[in-house]
Design a protein around this motif. Structure first.
Motif, PDB file in Angstrom:
ATOM      1  N   LEU A 168      21.427  40.036  64.115  1.00 20.58           N
ATOM      2  CA  LEU A 168      20.948  38.560  64.936  1.00 20.58           C
ATOM      3  C   LEU A 168      22.337  38.320  65.841  1.00 20.58           C
ATOM      4  CD1 LEU A 168      18.714  36.749  65.074  1.00 20.58           C
ATOM      5  CD2 LEU A 168      19.953  35.154  63.163  1.00 20.58           C
ATOM      6  N   ALA A 169      23.565  38.527  65.135  1.00 17.36           N
ATOM      7  CA  ALA A 169      24.574  38.120  65.896  1.00 17.36           C
ATOM      8  C   ALA A 169      24.650  39.240  67.263  1.00 17.36           C
ATOM      9  CB  ALA A 169      26.140  38.379  65.131  1.00 17.36           C
ATOM     10  N   ARG A 170      24.501  40.289  67.074  1.00 16.50           N
ATOM     11  CA  ARG A 170      24.528  41.474  68.274  1.00 16.50           C
ATOM     12  C   ARG A 170      23.632  41.093  69.093  1.00 16.50           C
ATOM     13  NH1 ARG A 170      27.346  46.166  66.838  1.00 16.50           N
ATOM     14  NH2 ARG A 170      26.089  47.396  68.185  1.00 16.50           N
ATOM     15  N   ALA A 171      22.305  40.488  68.667  1.00 18.40           N
ATOM     16  CA  ALA A 171      21.302  40.214  69.513  1.00 18.40           C
ATOM     17  C   ALA A 171      21.576  38.955  70.596  1.00 18.40           C
ATOM     18  CB  ALA A 171      19.840  39.826  69.167  1.00 18.40           C
ATOM     19  N   ALA A 172      22.603  38.330  70.124  1.00 17.19           N
ATOM     20  CA  ALA A 172      23.035  37.125  70.852  1.00 17.19           C
ATOM     21  C   ALA A 172      23.935  37.197  71.942  1.00 17.19           C
ATOM     22  CB  ALA A 172      23.570  35.862  69.935  1.00 17.19           C
ATOM     23  N   VAL A 173      24.607  38.503  71.907  1.00 19.77           N
ATOM     24  CA  VAL A 173      25.572  39.091  72.775  1.00 19.77           C
ATOM     25  C   VAL A 173      25.049  40.109  73.439  1.00 19.77           C
ATOM     26  CG1 VAL A 173      27.592  37.815  71.675  1.00 19.77           C
ATOM     27  CG2 VAL A 173      26.931  40.474  71.284  1.00 19.77           C
ATOM     28  N   GLY A 174      23.819  40.419  73.378  1.00 22.77           N
ATOM     29  CA  GLY A 174      23.347  41.669  74.131  1.00 22.77           C
ATOM     30  C   GLY A 174      23.537  42.932  73.711  1.00 22.77           C
ATOM     31  N   LEU A 175      24.373  43.041  72.383  1.00 18.61           N
ATOM     32  CA  LEU A 175      24.280  44.360  71.989  1.00 18.61           C
ATOM     33  C   LEU A 175      23.173  45.100  71.159  1.00 18.61           C
ATOM     34  CD1 LEU A 175      28.182  43.869  70.610  1.00 18.61           C
ATOM     35  CD2 LEU A 175      27.226  44.977  72.551  1.00 18.61           C
ATOM     36  N   ALA A 176      22.505  44.187  70.886  1.00 20.52           N
ATOM     37  CA  ALA A 176      20.955  44.808  70.245  1.00 20.52           C
ATOM     38  C   ALA A 176      19.692  43.707  71.165  1.00 20.52           C
ATOM     39  CB  ALA A 176      20.848  44.111  68.841  1.00 20.52           C
ATOM     40  N   SER A 177      18.681  44.742  71.393  1.00 17.29           N
ATOM     41  CA  SER A 177      17.740  44.219  72.332  1.00 17.29           C
ATOM     42  C   SER A 177      16.735  43.492  71.524  1.00 17.29           C
ATOM     43  CB  SER A 177      17.189  45.418  73.005  1.00 17.29           C
ATOM     44  OG  SER A 177      17.845  46.067  73.914  1.00 17.29           O
ATOM     45  N   VAL A 178      16.462  42.355  72.018  1.00 11.16           N
ATOM     46  CA  VAL A 178      15.556  41.274  71.458  1.00 11.16           C
ATOM     47  C   VAL A 178      14.238  41.799  71.907  1.00 11.16           C
ATOM     48  CG1 VAL A 178      14.700  38.878  71.289  1.00 11.16           C
ATOM     49  CG2 VAL A 178      17.074  39.578  71.629  1.00 11.16           C
ATOM     50  N   THR A 179      13.474  42.090  70.669  1.00 12.56           N
ATOM     51  CA  THR A 179      12.148  42.563  70.845  1.00 12.56           C
ATOM     52  C   THR A 179      10.966  41.520  71.217  1.00 12.56           C
ATOM     53  OG1 THR A 179      12.328  44.285  69.081  1.00 12.56           O
ATOM     54  CG2 THR A 179      10.131  43.979  69.751  1.00 12.56           C
ATOM     55  N   THR A 180      11.215  40.432  70.520  1.00 14.48           N
ATOM     56  CA  THR A 180      10.146  39.042  70.822  1.00 14.48           C
ATOM     57  C   THR A 180      11.180  37.943  70.525  1.00 14.48           C
ATOM     58  OG1 THR A 180       9.404  39.063  68.811  1.00 14.48           O
ATOM     59  CG2 THR A 180       8.172  40.241  70.210  1.00 14.48           C
ATOM     60  N   GLY A 181      10.696  36.965  71.306  1.00 15.10           N
ATOM     61  CA  GLY A 181      11.429  35.608  71.010  1.00 15.10           C
ATOM     62  C   GLY A 181      12.540  35.425  72.258  1.00 15.10           C
ATOM     63  N   ARG A 182      13.259  34.374  72.137  1.00 11.96           N
ATOM     64  CA  ARG A 182      14.175  33.825  72.921  1.00 11.96           C
ATOM     65  C   ARG A 182      15.515  33.562  72.230  1.00 11.96           C
ATOM     66  NH1 ARG A 182      11.942  29.495  77.030  1.00 11.96           N
ATOM     67  NH2 ARG A 182      11.791  28.442  75.080  1.00 11.96           N
ATOM     68  N   ILE A 183      16.564  33.625  72.737  1.00 11.42           N
ATOM     69  CA  ILE A 183      17.928  33.088  72.512  1.00 11.42           C
ATOM     70  C   ILE A 183      18.368  32.372  73.637  1.00 11.42           C
ATOM     71  CG2 ILE A 183      20.298  33.602  71.585  1.00 11.42           C
ATOM     72  CD1 ILE A 183      19.280  36.233  70.809  1.00 11.42           C
ATOM     73  N   LEU A 184      18.502  30.990  73.361  1.00 11.04           N
ATOM     74  CA  LEU A 184      18.935  30.060  74.469  1.00 11.04           C
ATOM     75  C   LEU A 184      20.244  29.276  74.214  1.00 11.04           C
ATOM     76  CD1 LEU A 184      15.247  28.405  74.648  1.00 11.04           C
ATOM     77  CD2 LEU A 184      16.210  30.255  75.749  1.00 11.04           C
ATOM     78  N   LEU A 185      20.630  28.976  75.361  1.00 12.52           N
ATOM     79  CA  LEU A 185      21.951  28.482  75.331  1.00 12.52           C
ATOM     80  C   LEU A 185      21.833  27.187  75.950  1.00 12.52           C
ATOM     81  CD1 LEU A 185      24.935  28.043  74.252  1.00 12.52           C
ATOM     82  CD2 LEU A 185      25.779  29.158  76.482  1.00 12.52           C
ATOM     83  N   ASP A 186      21.984  25.957  75.384  1.00 11.78           N
ATOM     84  CA  ASP A 186      21.474  24.549  76.161  1.00 11.78           C
ATOM     85  C   ASP A 186      20.274  24.767  76.901  1.00 11.78           C
ATOM     86  OD1 ASP A 186      23.816  23.690  75.075  1.00 11.78           O
ATOM     87  OD2 ASP A 186      25.143  24.146  77.065  1.00 11.78           O
ATOM     88  N   GLY A 187      19.355  25.614  76.522  1.00 17.96           N
ATOM     89  CA  GLY A 187      18.067  25.493  76.900  1.00 17.96           C
ATOM     90  C   GLY A 187      17.602  26.603  78.032  1.00 17.96           C
ATOM     91  N   ALA A 188      18.641  27.361  78.220  1.00 22.74           N
ATOM     92  CA  ALA A 188      18.473  28.640  79.145  1.00 22.74           C
ATOM     93  C   ALA A 188      18.899  29.801  78.628  1.00 22.74           C
ATOM     94  CB  ALA A 188      19.444  28.079  80.511  1.00 22.74           C
ATOM     95  N   PRO A 189      18.335  31.059  78.968  1.00 21.17           N
ATOM     96  CA  PRO A 189      18.715  32.442  78.481  1.00 21.17           C
ATOM     97  C   PRO A 189      20.192  32.311  78.426  1.00 21.17           C
ATOM     98  CG  PRO A 189      16.824  32.230  79.962  1.00 21.17           C
ATOM     99  CD  PRO A 189      17.413  30.837  79.927  1.00 21.17           C
ATOM    100  N   VAL A 190      20.779  33.092  77.324  1.00 23.11           N
ATOM    101  CA  VAL A 190      22.228  33.482  77.202  1.00 23.11           C
ATOM    102  C   VAL A 190      22.618  34.501  78.207  1.00 23.11           C
ATOM    103  CG1 VAL A 190      23.993  34.368  75.821  1.00 23.11           C
ATOM    104  CG2 VAL A 190      22.174  32.770  74.759  1.00 23.11           C
ATOM    105  N   PRO A 191      23.623  34.106  79.076  1.00 19.95           N
ATOM    106  CA  PRO A 191      23.810  35.376  80.062  1.00 19.95           C
ATOM    107  C   PRO A 191      24.463  36.406  79.437  1.00 19.95           C
ATOM    108  CG  PRO A 191      24.746  33.291  80.689  1.00 19.95           C
ATOM    109  CD  PRO A 191      24.087  32.933  79.167  1.00 19.95           C
ATOM    110  N   LEU A 192      23.801  37.671  79.976  1.00 17.68           N
ATOM    111  CA  LEU A 192      24.405  39.029  78.821  1.00 17.68           C
ATOM    112  C   LEU A 192      25.038  39.704  79.926  1.00 17.68           C
ATOM    113  CD1 LEU A 192      21.322  39.491  76.914  1.00 17.68           C
ATOM    114  CD2 LEU A 192      23.340  38.403  76.285  1.00 17.68           C
ATOM    115  N   ARG A 193      25.003  39.461  81.260  1.00 13.05           N
ATOM    116  CA  ARG A 193      25.428  40.406  82.475  1.00 13.05           C
ATOM    117  C   ARG A 193      26.479  39.340  82.997  1.00 13.05           C
ATOM    118  NH1 ARG A 193      20.643  44.213  84.775  1.00 13.05           N
ATOM    119  NH2 ARG A 193      20.290  45.166  82.327  1.00 13.05           N
TER     120      ARG A 193
END
Length: 335
Positions: A49-74
């Motif tokens: 779950l931690a790695r998914a939040a920073v883009g080190l693991a791909s999210v299969t379904t669902g969303r990870i949001l920061l203040d309502g917007a997708p977390v920037p991974l690039r």
């Protein structure tokens, strides 16, 4: 505001037929300026779950949001930073401490038109984590485990994150050092106003640092609520079992002739590649069909979370209260 939110997040590795779902439909919120503890045994999916939040693991379904917007991974802006568990492998041994930290400093100055002195910024960050700025010229091989973990934390802070994810950052440290690192986290939270997801298998540590706690088992979050409520009145039997595993001189262990103890002791750990149907914990549960044959629904029906602390258990109210004793602050180092 810096609220990190996981919405129905699932992470699957491998093919659909032979793969592994490491995280399934996880819902978790890290509120602005707070520390949320995520606990569970090894293999429960915490680090995924931690790695998914920073883009080190791909999210299969669902969303990870920061203040309502997708977390920037690039790009250069990485508002969510991860501090890894092992301080000995997370730093490049060929780079000095200053070079490792300086590499993470944004190229653009935080104030338009200002010139960022990287050497001064490295010194500031080392001071922030209570290290001598002269260590900037040292290589990681010269540092202790506690010093390396502070350098890793300084490197994460160099990116000016809004949320820091600390993945088992005290587990590789001596007990005498753990308390000082935990106190440092509290200090940084107050001074910088950042939010933090603190991952650990040590409930005593999580109790000390976290304002709320989420419990994870076999890829699912099975209980979530305020720290005092979850630890003082656990609703899920897995949470209760985690608490019971903490040594408590005031409460002797259950008697060997207890049928629940015997049933759980004889149970085989669940295979994460083929998780049990129904409630995933029923194969080890001391209040489930192992002990109570009349509770066969646990084998076939997925429990809802319509209980206190969003406990994913058909018989959440049957979980007996358990109190966690012991305070890691008693293990602090005075140095």
């Amino acid at each position: 505001m810096s609220e990190l939110r996981f919405e129905d997040v699932s992470v699957h590795y491998g093919s659909r037929r032979h793969g592994l779902t490491a995280v399934q439909n996880a819902n978790l919120t890290v509120p602005d300026g707070q520390i949320v503890g995520l606990v569970g045994e090894s293999g429960s999916g915490k680090s995924t779950l931690a790695r998914a939040a920073v883009g080190l693991a791909s999210v299969t379904t669902g969303r990870i949001l920061l203040d309502g917007a997708p977390v920037p991974l690039r790009g250069s802006r990485r508002p969510v930073q991860l501090v890894f568990q092992d301080p000995y492998s997370s730093l490049d041994p060929r780079m000095t401490v200053g070079a490792s930290i300086g590499e993470a400093i944004p190229r653009r100055a935080p104030v338009a038109g200002a010139v960022l002195d990287r050497r001064a910024e490295v010194a500031r960050l080392l001071g922030l984590v209570e290290l001598d700025p002269d260590l900037a010229r040292a290589f990681p091989g010269r540092l202790s485990g506690g010093q390396r973990q502070r350098v890793a934390l300084a490197r994460a802070l160099a990116a000016r994150p809004e949320v820091v994810i600390a993945d088992e950052i005290t587990s590789a440290l001596d007990v005498s050092i753990q308390g000082t690192v935990l106190n440092l986290l509290h200090k940084l939270l107050r001074e910088l106003g950042i939010s933090m997801l603190f991952i650990s298998h040590n409930l005593a540590v999580v109790r000390y640092v976290a304002t709320s706690i989420a419990v994870m088992y076999l890829g699912q979050i099975v209980e979530n609520g305020p720290a005092d409520d979850v630890l003082g009145d656990p609703q899920h039997p897995y949470t209760r079992d985690l608490l019971a595993a903490v040594p408590d001189p005031g409460h002797p262990p259950d008697r060997p002739d207890d049928p629940a103890v015997r049933a759980v002791a004889d149970a085989e750990p669940a295979d994460p590649h083929r998780p049990p149907t129904g409630c995933r914990y029923h194969t080890r549960c001391p209040i489930g069909p192992l002990v109570r044959p009349d509770r066969a629904r646990c084998r076939t029906e997925v429990p809802t979370t319509d209980h206190r602390h969003h406990a994913a258990c058909h018989y959440a109210s049957s979980a007996e209260p358990a109190l966690l004793t012991g305070d890691p602050t008693t293990q602090r180092s005075t140095s």
